[in-house]
Design an enzyme around this catalytic site. Sequence first.
Site, PDB file in Angstrom:
ATOM      1  N   ASP A 198       0.831  -1.197   0.000  1.00  0.00           N
ATOM      2  CA  ASP A 198       0.000   0.000   0.000  1.00  0.00           C
ATOM      3  C   ASP A 198       0.874   1.259   0.000  1.00  0.00           C
ATOM      4  OD1 ASP A 198      -2.971   0.660   0.108  1.00  0.00           O
ATOM      5  OD2 ASP A 198      -2.193   1.939   1.706  1.00  0.00           O
ATOM      6  N   TYR A 319      -2.447  10.798   1.940  1.00  0.00           N
ATOM      7  CA  TYR A 319      -3.145  10.862   0.652  1.00  0.00           C
ATOM      8  C   TYR A 319      -2.982  12.174  -0.096  1.00  0.00           C
ATOM      9  CZ  TYR A 319      -5.293   6.351   1.129  1.00  0.00           C
ATOM     10  OH  TYR A 319      -5.482   5.002   1.201  1.00  0.00           O
ATOM     11  N   HIS A 375      -4.972  -7.550  -1.374  1.00  0.00           N
ATOM     12  CA  HIS A 375      -4.319  -6.335  -0.895  1.00  0.00           C
ATOM     13  C   HIS A 375      -3.726  -6.502   0.495  1.00  0.00           C
ATOM     14  CE1 HIS A 375      -3.574  -2.031  -0.850  1.00  0.00           C
ATOM     15  NE2 HIS A 375      -4.157  -1.937   0.328  1.00  0.00           N
TER      16      HIS A 375
END
Length: 400
Positions: A198, A319, A375
């Site tokens: 990630d 982010y 994931h």
Amino acid sequence: MGPSSKPFGNPPQKPTFPIHNLNVHFPQSDIDDLRSRLNNARPLRTTWENSFTDAALGIRQDWMDQAIAYWRNKYDWREVEEKINKYPNYMASLKAREHEQSIHFTALFSEKTDAVPVLMLHGWPGSFLEFQPLMDDLVSNYSPSDLPIHLICPSHTGYGLSGPPPRHDKFTKRDAAELYDGLMRGLGFDSYVVQAGDFGALIARLMAENFDGCKAIHLNRLHLERPETRDIAPTTKEEEKAVAEAKEWNLYEAAYKREQVTKPATIGIVASSDPVAMLAWIGEKFLAWSDETPSLDMILSNVTLYWLTESFPTGLWAYNDDHPPVAVKGTSPHNKHEKPVGYSLFPKDHETYPESYVKKAMNLVWFRQHDKGGHFAALECPKVLLQDLLDFVKEVWSNH
């Protein structure tokens, strides 16, 4: 820091930064407050969208109803604390860009003089809890005297038990990379390997690019720039298929990311205002991004950790590094470096690329493709990921 009474609990050298042992225990009042909110939650309203057969339009109401009932009546956070405290946990005080940061990490330290230091980084919406199954496997197969690696698993700044990022200054992935290099050097590890998935994989690439101590990185998730922005255009049908699938994933599954990139303040308030809202936002990702869905207990443990630590809003810094209003120069993780890279491809993760394509973007020296896994590889197939890591470390460290 005094000597740890737990196996695997003592670093081979005295840390150079302030550090203390941590026993995780939240006040009963916090747990009671969570249960009260769940008991008083308004029943979810049935709609066509939340009843859609394959959850293509988002999380299903029937799953939410079952999860809330279990969370309310059967789930036991105290059992999770016992599992956390089974392993050594620490709080450290470190600096990044002159900011003091309080960082939590769990670790397994080896007594072997040639054990390889490995830093393992989680992503969003994960936490250090993802690595517990992998740690369970290590301690069941090794003793402190023959463990081949030192495993250090921090909670990112703003996540879980770590302190929040500074309120007066933008915290970036480059800052996190500096922080973790300081963590490893401060523990006495002048050379180390980083494993990540990630957004942790982006931090790992920045560490490889900017810090001599990072000798190699192993990734189970890739973030590659779009083909038109670099000379990594697909040249085979396999590569073209992977690029097309990545574009499709970003079209249909990445709405959450656009919200967290552009309006983190809003979604931070929305998701952290109510445990049911947080469960819907985070639970959807565990269901949609996994090949084999993690247990409901693990999903609830992850959400409960976010809730009790109030860390959902403070974890969204990862982010918006490149968001124009707050972009910080020099934080791009896409520059090619010559450090050795290993890549474990789990087919149900998003944006998976074949070996030939990855070699265009980085110095790929080790590659292994699996037939299952998604994931959350450390949760879904911890033995497989661990073996990949150990094999990669054995290969690149001997060359180092």
